[in-house]
Each structure stands twice: as structure tokens, then as C-alpha cells.
Design a protein around this motif. Structure first.
Motif, mmCIF file in Angstrom:
data_model
loop_
_atom_site.group_PDB
_atom_site.id
_atom_site.type_symbol
_atom_site.label_atom_id
_atom_site.label_comp_id
_atom_site.label_asym_id
_atom_site.label_seq_id
_atom_site.Cartn_x
_atom_site.Cartn_y
_atom_site.Cartn_z
ATOM 1 N N GLY A 99 6.011 10.681 -11.489
ATOM 2 C CA GLY A 99 6.100 9.563 -11.712
ATOM 3 C C GLY A 99 6.086 8.745 -10.570
ATOM 4 O O GLY A 99 5.929 7.237 -10.681
ATOM 5 N N HIS A 100 5.995 9.209 -9.218
ATOM 6 C CA HIS A 100 5.838 8.106 -8.205
ATOM 7 C C HIS A 100 4.732 8.756 -7.354
ATOM 8 O O HIS A 100 5.081 8.964 -5.998
ATOM 9 N N SER A 106 -3.578 2.132 -3.823
ATOM 10 C CA SER A 106 -4.363 1.352 -2.706
ATOM 11 C C SER A 106 -3.944 0.146 -2.359
ATOM 12 O O SER A 106 -3.963 -0.309 -1.206
ATOM 13 N N ASP A 107 -3.021 -0.547 -3.521
ATOM 14 C CA ASP A 107 -2.392 -1.942 -3.139
ATOM 15 C C ASP A 107 -1.153 -1.588 -2.296
ATOM 16 O O ASP A 107 -0.334 -0.940 -2.776
ATOM 17 N N PRO A 108 -1.103 -2.373 -1.085
ATOM 18 C CA PRO A 108 -0.021 -2.011 -0.233
ATOM 19 C C PRO A 108 1.476 -2.265 -1.011
ATOM 20 O O PRO A 108 2.382 -1.427 -0.753
ATOM 21 N N THR A 109 1.534 -3.365 -1.756
ATOM 22 C CA THR A 109 2.710 -3.783 -2.270
ATOM 23 C C THR A 109 3.085 -2.488 -3.455
ATOM 24 O O THR A 109 4.366 -2.063 -3.459
ATOM 25 N N GLU A 110 2.194 -2.156 -4.219
ATOM 26 C CA GLU A 110 2.504 -1.070 -5.229
ATOM 27 C C GLU A 110 2.845 0.328 -4.627
ATOM 28 O O GLU A 110 3.538 0.996 -4.823
ATOM 29 N N LYS A 111 2.143 0.364 -3.451
ATOM 30 C CA LYS A 111 2.479 1.807 -2.645
ATOM 31 C C LYS A 111 3.561 1.870 -1.906
ATOM 32 O O LYS A 111 4.579 2.921 -2.120
ATOM 33 N N ALA A 112 4.201 0.648 -1.500
ATOM 34 C CA ALA A 112 5.313 0.558 -1.108
ATOM 35 C C ALA A 112 6.526 0.610 -2.148
ATOM 36 O O ALA A 112 7.576 1.377 -1.597
ATOM 37 N N GLY A 113 6.438 0.226 -3.166
ATOM 38 C CA GLY A 113 7.231 0.263 -4.274
ATOM 39 C C GLY A 113 7.433 1.692 -4.611
ATOM 40 O O GLY A 113 8.561 2.339 -4.870
ATOM 41 N N GLU A 114 6.217 2.282 -5.061
ATOM 42 C CA GLU A 114 6.125 3.627 -5.470
ATOM 43 C C GLU A 114 6.675 4.845 -4.143
ATOM 44 O O GLU A 114 7.617 5.686 -4.508
ATOM 45 N N GLN A 115 6.449 4.296 -3.030
ATOM 46 C CA GLN A 115 7.395 5.165 -1.708
ATOM 47 C C GLN A 115 8.471 5.037 -1.780
ATOM 48 O O GLN A 115 9.391 5.934 -1.691
ATOM 49 N N GLN A 116 9.018 3.757 -2.109
ATOM 50 C CA GLN A 116 10.680 3.709 -2.139
ATOM 51 C C GLN A 116 11.178 4.377 -3.356
ATOM 52 O O GLN A 116 12.254 5.159 -3.056
#
Length: 194
Positions: A99-100, A106-116
């Protein structure tokens, strides 16, 4: 018995379980978004899965949702909380990876959200592990088993070292039990082989 730890468990377990019950029910009602997320991972893993495990993504998603609802409910009502916590922990790992997958973004915003979200699930996993090892102040099964074995060894030593002949009777009784167990195993193996 202290009231505070009991009260804390009575409040904390349903709080921890709520996310699983809600998520499981949502998935059972609308499995498609999760099936789409899980499909690539399941397709990669399916050659390694045993034949007894379904490889159809929609089936696995529904099974996972059912486990979350059932184990979450058991945890919330304090029935088999350690087993329920282990079942939930086992279900969190694959769903977190599927799921995450922040490492694929590759998109920094999307990556940060998934990492969170990934780290949130890791934190929940930590809570489940704590709940799984919580013996509610009672000795663990391992401790009780080691204690019983030690007491049995001490008692056996006392009986076999006595000079009144009881040691011989005890050894004879032990030999008879051992022979009966061996005979029983032989009979069981013979029955299974035929």
C-alpha cells in the motif's frame, strides 16, 4: 491488582483495534482500490506462494480484510488479545509494503506522503508487537513451562535419590510410561501407514 494498568488496557486495545476494524469493513465493502494496489505485488510473489494460498488478488484482499475485522474485534473486546495482535501484525506487513511503496515514487511530495503512511504503519506494528507480548502482569507461558520443568526435575531427583526403595519404583513406573508412549507412537505410525 492495580487499577491503572487494567484500565489502560481496556482503553488502549479498542483504540488500537479501531483502525483495523474500520479498514477491514471498508475493504470488504469496496475492495477494488486495494486489489489494484496489491495486484503487482501479488503477481510478483505468486510463484513463491504455496499451492494452499490463493493467488487471486481479490481473494487475498478479502481474506486480509476478514482477518483485520475478526482479529480487530477480538482485540477490541479483549478476547485472545495476544493472538489477535499477532494476526494483525502479520497482516500489517504485506499491506504496508503493497500500500505504501514510497521507494518507487519519483515525485518528492508523493514520496513524502507515502513514506509518512509507511512509517505510521510501522508505528502501529510496534504497538501490536507490544500488545502481543503483554502478559497483563502474569508470568509468560515460557516462564511457567521452565518453572514446571525445574520443579519436576527437582522432585524426580528427590524421589530417585531416596534410600527407601521409592526411587526404584519411580524408575520402574517411568520406564513403563516410556514404553507405553513408544508403543502408542508405533501403533499410530502403523495406522497412518496402512
Amino acid at each position: 491488582m492495580e487499577v491503572a494498568p487494567v484500565l489502560i488496557r481496556r482503553l488502549a486495545r479498542p483504540m488500537l483495534a479501531a483502525i483495523f476494524i474500520k479498514g477491514g469493513v471498508d475493504t470488504l465493502l469496496n475492495p477494488e482500490p486495494r486489489v489494484q494496489k496489491a495486484s503487482p505485488l501479488i503477481e510478483k510473489a505468486s510463484p513463491q506462494l504455496p499451492d494452499q494460498i490463493p493467488s487471486e488478488p481479490s481473494e487475498l484482499v478479502r481474506i486480509d480484510a476478514g482477518v483485520k475485522v475478526a482479529a480487530g474485534t477480538l482485540l477490541a473486546i479483549n478476547k485472545f488479545p495476544r493472538v489477535a495482535s499477532l494476526a494483525l501484525a502479520a497482516s500489517v506487513i504485506p499491506t504496508t509494503i503493497a500500500g505504501h511503496p514510497f521507494w518507487e515514487k519519483s515525485d518528492p511530495t508523493e514520496k513524502a506522503g507515502e513514506q509518512q503512511q509507511f512509517l505510521k504503519n510501522v508505528a502501529i506494528l510496534g504497538g501490536l508487537v507490544l500488545a502481543a507480548v503483554d502478559t497483563e502482569g502474569k508470568p509468560s507461558l515460557g516462564w511457567r513451562g521452565r518453572r514446571a520443568a525445574r520443579k519436576l526435575a527437582e522432585r524426580t531427583s528427590e524421589l530417585t535419590s531416596s534410600n527407601d526403595g521409592a526411587g526404584d519404583k519411580f524408575r520402574d513406573a517411568g520406564d513403563k510410561v516410556r514404553r507405553n508412549v513408544v508403543d502408542g507412537v508405533d501403533v499410530a505410525i502403523g495406522a497412518l501407514a496402512s
